[in-house]
Design an enzyme around this catalytic site. Structure first.
Site, mmCIF file in Angstrom:
data_model
loop_
_atom_site.group_PDB
_atom_site.id
_atom_site.type_symbol
_atom_site.label_atom_id
_atom_site.label_comp_id
_atom_site.label_asym_id
_atom_site.label_seq_id
_atom_site.Cartn_x
_atom_site.Cartn_y
_atom_site.Cartn_z
ATOM 1 N N ASP A 1 -41.870 165.475 13.111
ATOM 2 C CA ASP A 1 -42.593 164.625 14.058
ATOM 3 C C ASP A 1 -42.810 163.258 13.413
ATOM 4 O O ASP A 1 -42.579 163.071 12.210
ATOM 5 C CB ASP A 1 -43.932 165.292 14.395
ATOM 6 C CG ASP A 1 -44.629 164.651 15.590
ATOM 7 O OD1 ASP A 1 -43.940 164.049 16.433
ATOM 8 O OD2 ASP A 1 -45.861 164.764 15.671
ATOM 9 N N GLU B 1 -40.060 158.214 13.896
ATOM 10 C CA GLU B 1 -39.383 157.046 14.479
ATOM 11 C C GLU B 1 -39.016 155.974 13.439
ATOM 12 O O GLU B 1 -38.011 155.303 13.658
ATOM 13 C CB GLU B 1 -40.256 156.421 15.583
ATOM 14 C CG GLU B 1 -40.371 157.251 16.838
ATOM 15 C CD GLU B 1 -41.238 158.484 16.657
ATOM 16 O OE1 GLU B 1 -40.969 159.504 17.302
ATOM 17 O OE2 GLU B 1 -42.182 158.429 15.846
ATOM 18 N N ASP C 1 -44.692 162.860 23.911
ATOM 19 C CA ASP C 1 -46.089 163.032 24.332
ATOM 20 C C ASP C 1 -46.263 162.660 25.800
ATOM 21 O O ASP C 1 -46.696 161.553 26.140
ATOM 22 C CB ASP C 1 -47.003 162.181 23.452
ATOM 23 C CG ASP C 1 -47.006 162.653 22.004
ATOM 24 O OD1 ASP C 1 -46.588 163.800 21.760
ATOM 25 O OD2 ASP C 1 -47.418 161.879 21.124
#
Length: 915
Positions: A270, A273, A350
């Protein structure tokens, strides 16, 4: 560097990877820049992954694809009909795939260039239960034991960051997860796997073994001055491994290998990015990566940003292989690039617990499949906010049929397990997941075909007939091979009540005796044979010797065919021939149906098992026969009259069943704290250049403001905070931003009729109302005007007719897609030219430094500006505050009491212009 490709009029566009909004992409624009996009909307142009790829379906059904082979930020502009535009700052190759006869051939061709999906373990295709976070090993075991007690299938439970010691990766909290190996053993004993999160941000702390080892091995991403870059994430100050180097990927892989020895079954990457809690939401583009020569060598972050997440997933995957070469790794990654499917599954990030996001989840899964990533799904039920019972059950109904099926929810929300929303919802979830497990033999086979050939697992409806242009924009129906799934994303209509457009040919409805108003409707294409398994609780319950069922839908010539792939369900024996691939055929001769094995591949011996065959007749009716797998089975078709009678009886039985089953009840407000549910109906203003969504019941807030010609969404927020809101005092979130507003003119209560103006009024106490006129100007539809005032309606005589001290504050929170490329520009009242950038933090403008009636939010990357005009005589102060990937711009009136004759007023306008 720019490319423009003109295609024939009537061409339809798809692809662009992980993209919100509609399935058909004409009129949209995407920027490939991996972004932590919590609570994204339909107009968000940069999400967590980058796929510089467009799939084009020509008017005649032939198809081609175009890939911009660049890792840098790239603009994909499809706003002009039948025209593809790519633009990036540096030169890049353009690769064209096709034209081919079908879109499936284009996607297969792309997949062979970028790599097909790794063959998943069978357990990874079961249902996954997740939560941010299950706070202890006891709670984890309690959740999975409840699945078993309630007879709801589940194969995997997930551990979010709270299992760690202070969010330090590769550690366990000594109190709450004191013995992870023991917990995992207990899970394995009841047929459940575990997946654990690992983020890239490593806490900068001497004495922490990962930080010390990484520093000794010089693995951290550097700043331009050569020192390690430090960014803030969950643990506080963090350093970040440079996954662009094979040496550093191997260092990380060894950590993963050792971590797996705790009994870990899979890894969740997670925040890769990479995401940070800064205004730009990521690291500076000037950071330096020491990449290997074969992928670009030493480059700054702007070159490697979009592939950082994929390279982390690759390193994690390789660490799992390092630990055990006999098992297939399972990695889930949030960030990715085209080709990530070689290493990891993905999810759509999300999302929000609302009906819009349920609807978007179908298109997003399909879009990823059209971009080479077949193993994806959304957070079922929505991540942020509280689902309602009907929303959750309906989402599970369709989510149980997505390639990757996982429920997940955010900290601070109500429980989102399948039994959390009442008995009716629990039963729908049970039926939905039992459906998935019965279809697992088919879904597993689709993944084998995808792994070998590169075709999508879940495909849009138009794959059934690319020449039929009416199928190209259908978003609530999708294909799993020859299986057609028709869902409903309308709160007040079940799938059985919706009119579903079916492709040409024979499509026969069927169920497992489980039809329900809140479940999708299933069809099987004429000419197909569908393999079906038993209704098990987890993959470990099944064995090759179990009874096998075949559902047969004959085509107009009385023939059908299907395929089933079987192997150990894990490991790599299948690459050495240790598998069984069976091609079944059915054919009618003189009213006798014969079903047999046409051919097989692989060295795995066919198990001795019963074969249950059902011939679909239409209307849900079927006739069945039993036999032994591998032997030819014969049975006689009923006469036309008998078929008609069986079909009529079946249709009547189904109608009665659906009428007697109570659908999941819904309620306006779910229990628990405020969430992002859109359980009431929005006001929609749509006219000229603008599309606005307004929530009258919490602060009269504008939660979405989209400029249609440029396809740019300037406001996007939750329903209870941010977006466009107004306050009645100088303190943050004073009265005005949370009250329920009445619709005074322009709309009936809770209507969703598209209009160009509305008047709202909220009671802010003390005899005061805050009135707001929102309109898209009829004489200049490029402009949105908001005319707001605080008025005294019933101020008591003891006050002399004057209210308390009030200040009208207009606050708009603009979503920033490219924070480093954005400035607020204006000419001040004193004549000076001003530019405020994110480095400025918070700036209050007063007196002669106020904008002289106009200030502009300039996005240099998109080439667009949002102009906000106002009467500076009504505004005493202007505030600029840079947040995390957003910008607050506020207009303040004077602070004073008001009377019936002396209201406070600010009238201002918005217009989008080209920079």
């Amino acid at each position: 560097s720019q490319l423009r490709q003109q295609l024939p009029s009537g061409t339809s566009f798809y692809g662009t990877g992980e993209a919100s909004g509609p399935l058909e992409r004409t009129g949209k624009r995407v920027f490939t820049w991996n972004t932590d996009a919590w609570g994204y909307g339909s107009g968000t142009t940069s999400l967590y992954q980058s796929h510089p790829w467009v799939l084009s379906i020509l008017p005649d059904g032939k198809s081609l694809g175009v890939l911009a082979d660049t890792t840098r930020r790239c603009e994909i502009d499809l706003r002009q009909e039948s025209t593809i535009k790519f633009a990036a700052l540096s030169a890049y190759p353009i690769i064209t795939f096709g034209p081919f006869d079908t879109p499936a051939q284009v996607v297969a061709s792309l997949s062979h260039a970028i790599g097909t999906v790794s063959m998943p373990s069978k357990w990874a295709l079961g249902y996954h239960q997740c939560r941010f976070s299950y706070k202890s090993s006891e709670r984890v075991l309690e959740v999975i034991r409840t699945f078993r007690e309630k007879g709801i299938p589940c194969d995997v439970v997930w551990m979010d960051i709270d299992y760690m010691d202070g969010f330090r990766c590769f550690t366990f909290d000594n109190n709450r997860f004191a013995d992870p190996k023991s917990m995992v053993d207990d899970l394995h004993s009841i047929g459940c796997k575990s997946i654990w999160m690992l983020d890239p941000g490593i806490k900068e702390e001497k004495g922490y073994f990962v930080y010390d080892g990484g520093s000794e091995n010089d693995v951290w991403i550097k700043k331009a001055d050569g020192s390690p870059f430090i960014g803030e994430v969950w643990p506080g100050d963090c350093v970040f491994p440079d996954f662009t180097s094979e040496r550093i990927r191997t260092w990380w892989a060894r950590l993963v290998r050792d971590f797996i020895s705790n009994g870990v079954d899979g890894i969740w990457n997670d925040m890769n990015e990479p995401a940070m809690t800064t205004t730009t939401k990521t690291m500076p583009e000037s950071n330096i990566h020491r990449g290997d020569a074969d992928i670009g060598g030493v480059q700054n972050h702007s070159y490697y940003h979009n592939v950082y997440g994929m390279l982390m997933a690759r390193s994690t995957y390789e660490g799992m292989v390092m630990y055990n070469t006999e098992k297939r790794p399972f990695v889930l990654t949030r960030a990715g690039f085209i080709g990530s499917q070689r290493y990891a599954a993905t999810w759509t990030g999300d999302n929000l617990s609302n009906w819009e996001h349920l609807h978007m989840s179908l298109s997003m899964v399909l879009q990823l499949g059209l971009s080479g990533q077949p193993l994806s799904g959304p957070d079922i039920g929505g991540f942020a906010g509280n689902a309602t019972p009907r929303l959750f059950g309906r989402w599970m109904g369709v989510g149980a049929l997505f390639p990757f099926s996982r429920g997940h929810s955010e900290a601070g929300t109500v429980d989102h397990e399948p039994w959390s929303f009442g008995e009716e919802c629990e039963e729908v979830c049970r039926l939905a997941l039992l459906r998935r497990y019965r279809l697992l033999p088919h879904i597993y086979t689709l993944f084998y075909v995808s792994h070998k050939k590169g075709t999508p697992v879940a495909a849009p409806l138009f794959f059934a007939d690319p020449q039929d242009t009416e199928l190209r924009k259908i978003e609530t129906t999708f294909l799993l091979g020859p299986l057609l799934v028709c869902a409903s994303t309308l709160p007040d209509k079940g799938a059985h009540e919706c009119a579903h457009k079916l492709p040409n040919g024979i499509w026969l409805p069927f169920d497992f005796g489980d039809s329900h108003p809140d479940l999708p409707v299933l069809y099987l294409r004429g000419g197909a044979i569908l393999p079906v398994g038993l209704p098990i609780q987890h993959v470990g319950e099944a064995s090759l010797g179990d009874d096998l069922s075949l559902l047969v839908a004959l085509d107009e010539n009385g023939k059908a065919e299907g395929v089933l792939f079987e192997d150990a369900g894990d490991g790599y024996g299948f690459t050495q021939g240790d598998y069984l691939l069976t091609y079944y055929v059915a054919e009618v001769h003189s009213s006798v149906v014969s079903v047999k094995v046409l051919k097989t591949e692989g060295s795995l011996k066919r198990p001795k098992r019963n074969l249950n065959i059902s011939i679909l007749l239409g209307g849900g009716a079927m006739i069945s026969s039993r036999g032994v797998d591998g032997e030819e089975v014969h049975f006689t078709m009923p006469s036309e009259f008998e078929v008609s009678s069986l079909v009529a009886t079946s249709e009547l039985d189904l109608k009665e069943r659906l009428e007697t089953i109570r659908p999941i009840p819904d309620m306006d407000e779910p229990s628990g704290q405020e969430g992002t549910e859109l359980s009431k109906t929005l006001i929609v203003l749509k006219s000229g250049d603008w599309f606005l969504k307004i929530v009258p019941w919490i602060g009269g807030r504008i939660i979405s403001m989209t400029h249609v010609p440029s396809d740019s969404q300037w406001l996007h927020s939750r329903i209870e905070i941010h977006g466009y809101e107004e306050y009645s005092g100088t303190e943050y979130r004073s009265a005005g931003c949370i009250e329920e507003y009445k619709i005074v003119r322009g709309h009936l209560e809770q209507s969703c009729v598209e209009e160009s103006k509305v008047c709202l009024e909220g009671d802010i106490g003390g005899g005061l109302v805050l009135q707001r006129h929102i309109s898209i100007l009829t004489d200049n539809p490029k402009i949105v005007q908001i005319d707001s005032s605080i008025e005294a309606r019933s101020v008591g005589p003891g006050s002399g007719g004057f209210s308390r001290l009030v200040c009208l504050r207009v606050r708009h929170t603009f979503t920033l897609l490219h924070p480093t490329e954005v400035v607020v520009a204006f000419t001040a009242i004193n004549g000076s030219k001003q530019e405020i950038s994110l480095d400025s933090g918070e700036v209050m403008l007063e007196g002669g430094l106020r904008p002289n009636g106009e200030w502009t939010l300039v996005d240099r990357c998109s080439g667009l500006s949002m102009v906000n005009r106002f009467d500076h005589r009504q505004v005493s102060k202007c505030l600029v505050h840079w947040g995390t990937s957003d910008l607050n711009m506020e207009l303040w009136s004077d602070e004073r009491p008001v009377s019936k004759d002396t209201p406070l007023r600010i009238c201002h306008q918005y217009e989008v212009t080209q920079t």
